[in-house]
Write a protein that holds these residues in place. Structure first.
Motif, short mmCIF file in Angstrom:
data_model
loop_
_atom_site.label_atom_id
_atom_site.label_comp_id
_atom_site.label_asym_id
_atom_site.label_seq_id
_atom_site.Cartn_x
_atom_site.Cartn_y
_atom_site.Cartn_z
N LEU A 137 0.83 -1.20 0.00
CA LEU A 137 0.00 0.00 0.00
C LEU A 137 0.87 1.26 0.00
CD1 LEU A 137 -2.79 -1.06 2.53
CD2 LEU A 137 -2.97 -0.91 0.03
N LEU A 171 -7.40 3.29 -0.30
CA LEU A 171 -6.67 2.08 0.08
C LEU A 171 -7.56 0.84 0.04
CD1 LEU A 171 -4.56 3.43 3.10
CD2 LEU A 171 -3.87 3.22 0.71
N SER A 212 -7.64 -1.06 -3.24
CA SER A 212 -6.40 -1.64 -3.73
C SER A 212 -6.57 -3.11 -4.09
CB SER A 212 -5.31 -1.49 -2.66
OG SER A 212 -4.22 -2.34 -2.92
#
Length: 419
Positions: free
Chosen positions: A115, A165, A168
């Protein structure tokens, strides 16, 4: 320790004024897709664009993650703990609405690294330390495992709550892939030489430094330094207080029986001695609940944000690295007579990259501040309420004892004297 958490100190420069005013800057959270892209309508590397609305966790949350059921694994090579990760989601990109997988610490560490690699200007919350935290003697004892489980649970939910995030592909794979699939997926990452080249370049840029950091980011830098110093100090003091409270509680557990034993040899003091023993036992129980509240609520919140302050510093360094490279190219353009066109092209790309990185950091910085203030306020209020309850209950215990002794004193008094 003076001032409030994260409040910059020093002479009233423009950066100081901006740092003091940062708390009022609540920007709408915009999103990014790669290293640079982070704006309301961001053109992505594949040519597409998307736009995000303001967050509303209560109504719009569509992915729920739970970390539980830790299990020990002993092999000929190592001993490790795995945790069950349960996911429920309504997102269309997932093939199923529910997943159950097992993950070990190094899998969480891999996810966080991916990340940060994909979104270097976003603030990825920290993992609990890899090694034994302070106060934990045995790495695999029950308290350590439970403390880590809670921290890992919070880590995944931080990601699940983040509008970028949580989208992702690495996060999706982490939540849904079986162990062998995750192992295979990990091997698809960049090679060692590529990673080494990026590291060398980053170090070179950080050594070179920046000359004209924008006032806004200078203010953020000052805020982060002040926040880091204060939250780290609070974290250390709070952990020390919890340790001392636990020691006090253990002393209380030994204290009460002493009064009970004493009552066996003092016929005239049996009532008061047993009363004191009972009060101490009840206060010991209340102290244990207070210690548990500190350990479960205040300590984790302070420690998480103490670790997060280092993450903030790393994100700011990465932003500075981009600016340092941009400034170096500009200097080269001014001094070199050849490769002018190539340098101008590089400078244009770096300028775009820096602008997008600045935008990404600003909006995620505002989001992080809202999150931090909400978390810490909740922890402080909960601790305050528990302290009030604790002292009120202990006070009531001893007041009841005093009333009982006064009543007995009146009953034992000589009736002639009373008249």
């Amino acid at each position: 320790m003076s001032g409030t958490i994260g409040e910059p100190t020093g002479p009233p420069t423009q950066a100081n004024a901006m740092a003091a005013d940062i708390s009022g800057q609540m920007l709408d959270l915009d999103e990014d897709e790669d290293l640079e892209v982070f704006s309301k309508k961001a053109s992505l590397t594949d040519g597409s664009a998307f736009e995000f609305e303001e967050e509303d966790d209560s109504d719009c949350k569509d992915i729920f993650v739970t970390v539980d059921n830790p299990e020990s694994h002993i092999t000929a090579v190592e001993t490790f703990i795995t945790y069950r990760v349960l996911t429920k989601t309504t997102r269309s990109e997932f093939d199923s609405p529910e997943y159950e997988v097992r993950r070990r610490y190094q899998d969480f560490d891999w996810l966080r690294g991916k990340l940060e690699e994909a979104h270097p200007m976003l603030i990825v919350h920290p993992l609990p330390e890899k090694f034994v935290v302070k106060g934990m003697v045995e790495r695999f004892n029950g308290d350590f495992i439970e403390t880590r489980r809670k921290a890992l649970h919070k880590f995944l939910n931080r990601i699940a709550d983040h509008p970028i995030l949580s989208c992702s592909e690495d996060f999706k794979v982490f939540l849904s892939a079986q162990v062998w699939e995750l192992t295979s997926y990990k091997k698809q990452g960049p090679g060692f030489l590529s990673r080494m080249g990026e590291t060398v370049r980053a170090v070179a840029n950080s050594v070179r430094g920046v000359k004209n950091r924008p006032e806004e980011f200078a203010a953020i830098q000052m805020y982060v330094e002040a926040f880091s110093n204060k939250i780290t100090n609070l974290d250390k003091v709070t952990q020390r207080i919890v340790k001392e409270q636990k020691e006090y509680m253990e002393e209380l557990k030994e204290y009460a029986p002493s009064y009970t034993l004493w009552s066996g040899s003092e016929e005239e003091l049996v009532g008061p001695l047993k009363g004191v023993a009972s009060c101490i036992e009840r206060c010991c129980k209340e102290t244990e609940e207070q210690v548990n509240q500190l350990s479960d609520t205040l300590v984790p919140s302070l420690h998480e944000y103490a670790l997060c302050s280092e993450t903030l510093k790393a994100v700011l360094r990465r932003r500075d690295n981009i600016q340092a490279e941009f400034e170096a190219k500009n200097e080269a353009l001014a001094t070199r007579k050849v490769d002018q066109d190539a340098l101008k092209e590089d400078i244009g790309k770096l300028e775009d990259r820096m602008e997008l990185a600045n935008s990404a950091l600003k909006v995620d910085w505002s989001r992080w501040q809202r999150c931090m203030r909400g978390d810490l306020k909740t922890a402080f209020v909960s601790t305050a309420q528990k302290n009030v309850d604790y002292y009120e209950k202990c006070l009531a215990v001893w007041e009841t004892f005093l009333v009982s002794q006064r009543t007995e004193g009146c009953e034992d008094a000589d009736p002639d004297q009373l008249s």
